[in-house]
Design a protein around this motif. Structure first.
Motif, PDB file in Angstrom:
ATOM      1  N   ASP A 250     -20.661  22.712 -68.654  1.00 44.36           N
ATOM      2  CA  ASP A 250     -21.530  22.082 -69.635  1.00 44.36           C
ATOM      3  C   ASP A 250     -20.935  20.791 -70.199  1.00 44.36           C
TER       4      ASP A 250
ATOM      5  N   GLN B 246     -21.130  17.335 -74.576  1.00 47.48           N
ATOM      6  CA  GLN B 246     -21.165  18.799 -74.531  1.00 47.48           C
ATOM      7  C   GLN B 246     -22.440  19.314 -73.876  1.00 47.48           C
TER       8      GLN B 246
ATOM      9  N   ALA C 293     -18.727  25.500 -71.825  1.00 46.36           N
ATOM     10  CA  ALA C 293     -18.886  25.493 -73.275  1.00 46.36           C
ATOM     11  C   ALA C 293     -18.065  26.630 -73.857  1.00 46.36           C
TER      12      ALA C 293
ATOM     13  N   GLY D  33     -18.711  23.055 -79.977  1.00 50.36           N
ATOM     14  CA  GLY D  33     -17.951  23.290 -78.758  1.00 50.36           C
ATOM     15  C   GLY D  33     -16.719  22.429 -78.684  1.00 50.36           C
TER      16      GLY D  33
END
Lengths: 116, 113
Positions: free
Chosen positions: B30, B50, B96, A100
């Protein structure tokens, strides 16, 4: 390593005149690019973003930016500035891993001064 | 309204003290981040997370620590090992995924007495 360069530390523009703020980036992969604006003592507000597709992106407050891959640039423009546009402007490139978003790499900012 | 709340807005620290800066978000994001801003330096990444119970060092993590016990919260501790802590600290969050921009709080200004 990725980097972002904003060549102009300060720019002075007359109210009603056009504006262009420069941003050059260095990034190995397809860049995800952002422009943020910051008023004194405040957080950052997103003006616009580029991920893919049309290289001319429109943002809030009448701003637009053009992505030019050949020049590694993402310059911010506005056809006619208002006194309320006086602020600090930051260009940023996003870093991503398989998990991510890893954060943003920012330029050092351009301080915009509006003359009456 | 959803957003990111940083507290306090101003914080003063004596030499040798640890201080903790609060960051709370109700955006259901997130990922969360901490940046440090110094005049003429732009923003530099300190730590990011994360997911809950996991975080990574950024470019300037030395002298700082974080925790991520809840999705909504990502406190930053400035330890006595940070030799130049005077700065403006900004917290950010994002969904995310690669196409989610970061949203920022209004910052905490830390000064040394």
């Amino acid at each position: 390593a990725q980097s972002v360069t904003q060549p102009d530390i300060h720019i002075t523009v007359s109210e009603g005149a056009s504006l262009e703020l420069r941003c050059n980036y260095s990034y190995g992969a397809t860049p995800y690019l952002f422009w943020y604006v910051q008023s004194p003592g405040q957080g950052l507000q997103l003006l616009l973003k580029y991920f893919s597709g049309d290289t001319l992106v429109q943002g809030i407050k009448g701003f637009e930016a053009e992505f030019k891959r050949s020049q590694s640039s993402f310059n911010l423009r506005k056809p006619s500035v208002h006194w309320s546009d006086a602020a600090e402007y930051f260009c940023a490139v996003a870093m991503y891993s398989g998990g991510g978003a890893d954060g943003l790499t920012f330029g050092k900012g351009t301080h915009l001064i509006i003359q009456p | 309204d959803g957003g990111i709340t940083q507290s306090p807005k101003y914080l003063f620290r004596k030499e040798g003290q640890n201080v903790t800066l609060s960051c709370e978000q109700n955006l259901n994001h997130d990922a969360m981040y901490w940046y440090r801003q110094d005049p003429g330096q732009g923003l530099r990444l300190i730590y990011y997370s994360q997911i809950v119970n996991d975080f990574q060092k950024g470019d300037i993590a030395e002298g700082y620590s974080v925790s991520r016990e809840k999705k909504e919260s990502f406190p930053l501790t400035v330890t006595s090992a940070q030799k130049n802590p005077t700065a403006f600290y900004l917290c950010a969050s994002s969904m995310a995924g690669e196409m989610s921009p970061q949203h920022f709080g209004d910052g905490t200004r830390l000064s040394i007495l």
